[in-house]
Scaffold this motif. Structure first.
Motif, short mmCIF file in Angstrom:
data_model
loop_
_atom_site.label_atom_id
_atom_site.label_comp_id
_atom_site.label_asym_id
_atom_site.label_seq_id
_atom_site.Cartn_x
_atom_site.Cartn_y
_atom_site.Cartn_z
N HIS A 187 -2.66 14.62 -4.21
CA HIS A 187 -1.76 13.55 -3.75
C HIS A 187 -0.34 13.84 -4.25
CE1 HIS A 187 -5.76 11.67 -3.58
NE2 HIS A 187 -5.26 10.90 -2.64
N HIS A 232 -0.51 -0.12 -4.63
CA HIS A 232 -1.02 1.20 -4.23
C HIS A 232 -2.52 1.08 -3.91
CE1 HIS A 232 2.40 1.95 -7.02
NE2 HIS A 232 2.69 2.93 -6.18
N ARG A 233 -2.85 0.18 -2.99
CA ARG A 233 -4.26 -0.14 -2.80
C ARG A 233 -5.10 1.08 -2.42
NH1 ARG A 233 -8.65 -1.92 -0.39
NH2 ARG A 233 -9.50 -3.95 -0.98
N THR A 234 -4.66 1.84 -1.42
CA THR A 234 -5.45 2.99 -0.98
C THR A 234 -5.60 4.02 -2.09
OG1 THR A 234 -4.81 2.72 1.34
CG2 THR A 234 -5.58 4.90 0.67
N LEU A 235 -4.51 4.31 -2.78
CA LEU A 235 -4.57 5.26 -3.89
C LEU A 235 -5.49 4.75 -4.99
CD1 LEU A 235 -0.81 6.31 -4.18
CD2 LEU A 235 -2.70 7.74 -3.36
N GLN A 265 -9.07 5.21 -3.95
CA GLN A 265 -9.43 6.63 -3.97
C GLN A 265 -9.62 7.14 -5.39
OE1 GLN A 265 -6.22 8.35 -1.71
NE2 GLN A 265 -7.23 8.01 0.27
N VAL A 281 2.47 11.56 -6.54
CA VAL A 281 1.71 10.54 -7.27
C VAL A 281 1.49 10.98 -8.71
CG1 VAL A 281 -0.48 9.29 -7.43
CG2 VAL A 281 0.54 9.74 -5.19
N ASP A 314 0.84 -1.19 0.00
CA ASP A 314 0.00 0.00 0.00
C ASP A 314 0.88 1.25 0.00
OD1 ASP A 314 -2.29 1.46 -0.06
OD2 ASP A 314 -2.71 1.29 2.09
N GLU A 315 1.65 1.40 -1.06
CA GLU A 315 2.53 2.55 -1.18
C GLU A 315 1.72 3.81 -1.42
OE1 GLU A 315 5.33 1.63 -4.25
OE2 GLU A 315 5.96 -0.26 -3.32
N GLN A 316 2.15 4.92 -0.88
CA GLN A 316 1.39 6.17 -0.96
C GLN A 316 1.93 7.14 -2.01
OE1 GLN A 316 -1.47 6.43 0.98
NE2 GLN A 316 -0.91 4.29 1.30
N THR A 317 3.00 6.77 -2.67
CA THR A 317 3.56 7.59 -3.75
C THR A 317 3.90 6.68 -4.93
OG1 THR A 317 5.81 7.36 -2.88
CG2 THR A 317 4.54 9.29 -2.17
#
Length: 433
Positions: A68, A328-331, A334, A71, A34-37
């Motif tokens: 974001h 990047h599950r959360t991204l 979203q 990203v 779950d990387e955020q970038t």
């Protein structure tokens, strides 16, 4: 304006299922991070005139990346050709490194993708989404396999009853509000115009036939726990099959003329001005307007047997899902939620004419274009779907339902015989035989 409806992709499903059967276990994608970038990869379906869709997607990307930092979003457009698309998804399922994070998919493709282990369970994400209350439960079922949700409904397409206003006026007919009135109108039209059919129906038109089965209280199959059991030979289903096949009569739509018609050919028959009525989608409007029927038709919901009722329609359309292999599950969730939001559903309608899945968005498009009201009313009355099981690929590719209908239409089997045979074949498919 091009309206595309991805309803049945048997070759694509078959590829996905074949993958699930033969791919080595090491190739099965799993939730990996779950990387955020970084770069979010998105696959969307191409369009003949891509520019309007591409413009709204670019707007969504700009909005997303502005919110974001670090990203980027890389959008690729997939050819709608089933074979080419199948090859892309097969590669993605076998090699997670080549897979997108977010993908558009046709509603009938989902069960095969889930069977191949390619899609992420987003049940909790949908439950937490503030817009969930805008999504009718029957449309959520189109992204549900078993008791888990694997996508967000993006747009929907349904069929309703197109009818020739000039013929109805000349014959003193009013738009039918029941099955009996539909039959009467069809007979009156054919009697007055022997060169036309009263209503164009097709022996290869599954989604034209199913509303009659569902209206009678029947179904293709019912789910109990994780498995489906065929019910096409139940008394209610038989009544629906009879109601549909009775329309293939000499004084309505002669069997020899209509038994081989597909959904597409029923559309072209009405568009050509040789049918008084037709069960046709909102997404077929441009095709009708390209023919002699232009300016001579109107639309009402397909009536059920009970006066004033609406026969349930098949809910087709496209959805947005998250690949299990995403890092990047959360991204990914979203971005899918942004693209599936009311704002961008309305933009998608403006771009391509695709009906929104959200109730308030549908109300807004009807206000813009009253033509859509019968389709929105049909959706509001409740839509149905095919069994969300990989076996549907086999049932569809083997033309089990089509063969059943055609045997009854041509007199090669009674309704009882044809539905019993179809029921056995469907149960064999559900059992993997």
């Amino acid at each position: 304006m091009r309206r595309t409806l991805m309803l049945v992709s048997a070759p694509l499903l078959a590829a996905a299922l074949a993958l699930g059967a033969c791919a080595p276990s090491t190739a099965q994608p799993t939730d990996t991070g779950d990387e955020q970038t970084g770069t979010l990869r998105v696959w969307l379906f191409d369009e003949a005139g891509r520019a309007p869709k591409e413009a709204l997607v670019k707007e969504a990307v700009a909005e997303f990346t502005a919110a974001h930092k670090g990203v980027t979003v890389d959008v690729s457009y997939l050819a709608t050709d089933a074979a080419a698309r199948a090859a892309k998804f097969k590669g993605a399922f076998n090699d997670p490194a080549s897979a997108p994070d977010v993908t558009e998919f046709g509603s009938t493709d989902l069960a095969g993708y889930v069977a191949a282990g390619g899609m992420a369970d987003v049940t909790k994400d949908l439950d937490a989404w503030e817009a969930k209350g805008e999504l009718p439960a029957d449309l959520v079922k189109t992204v549900t396999v078993g008791d888990k949700v694997y996508g967000l409904p993006w747009w929907v397409g349904v069929r309703a009853l197109y009818y020739r206003t000039d013929l109805f006026t000349a014959l003193g007919l009013t738009p039918p509000t029941s099955y009996a009135e539909l039959v009467t109108a069809a007979r009156r039209i054919r009697a007055a115009h022997p060169d036309m059919v009263g209503i164009t129906v097709g022996g290869q038109y599954v989604f034209g036939a199913m509303p009659f089965v569902w209206d009678a209280g029947g179904d293709l199959a019912t789910r109990s726990g994780p498995t489906y059991t065929a019910t096409i030979n139940s008394p209610a289903s038989k009544a629906g099959v009879k109601a549909y096949t009775d329309l293939f009569a000499a004084d309505i739509c002669p069997a020899q003329q209509c038994v081989d018609l597909t959904g597409g050919k029923t559309v072209s028959t009405f568009a050509a001005g040789t049918a008084g009525m037709g069960i046709i989608g909102n997404f077929n409007r441009s095709a009708i307007d390209a023919g002699p029927a232009k300016g001579k038709y109107a639309v009402v919901p397909l009536p059920g047997a009970k006066p004033g009722s609406v026969a349930p329609a098949f809910a087709g359309g496209n959805n947005l899902g998250i690949m299990r292999s995403t890092k990047h599950r959360t991204l990914a969730v979203q971005f899918a939620e942004l693209l599936a939001s009311k704002k961008y559903q309305l933009k998608l309608y403006d771009a391509l004419g695709n009906l929104p899945t959200m109730t308030s968005a549908r109300a807004e498009v009807v206000a813009k274009d009253p033509f859509l009201k019968p389709f929105i009313d049909t959706i509001a009355a409740g839509t149905r779907f095919v069994p969300a099981d990989p076996a549907w690929t086999t049932i569809d590719s083997q033309k089990v339902v089509i063969t059943m209908l055609q045997k009854v239409i041509t007199g090669k089997a009674t309704v009882d015989q044809a539905t019993d045979e179809a029921n056995t074949l469907m149960n064999n498919a559900f059992a993997g035989k």
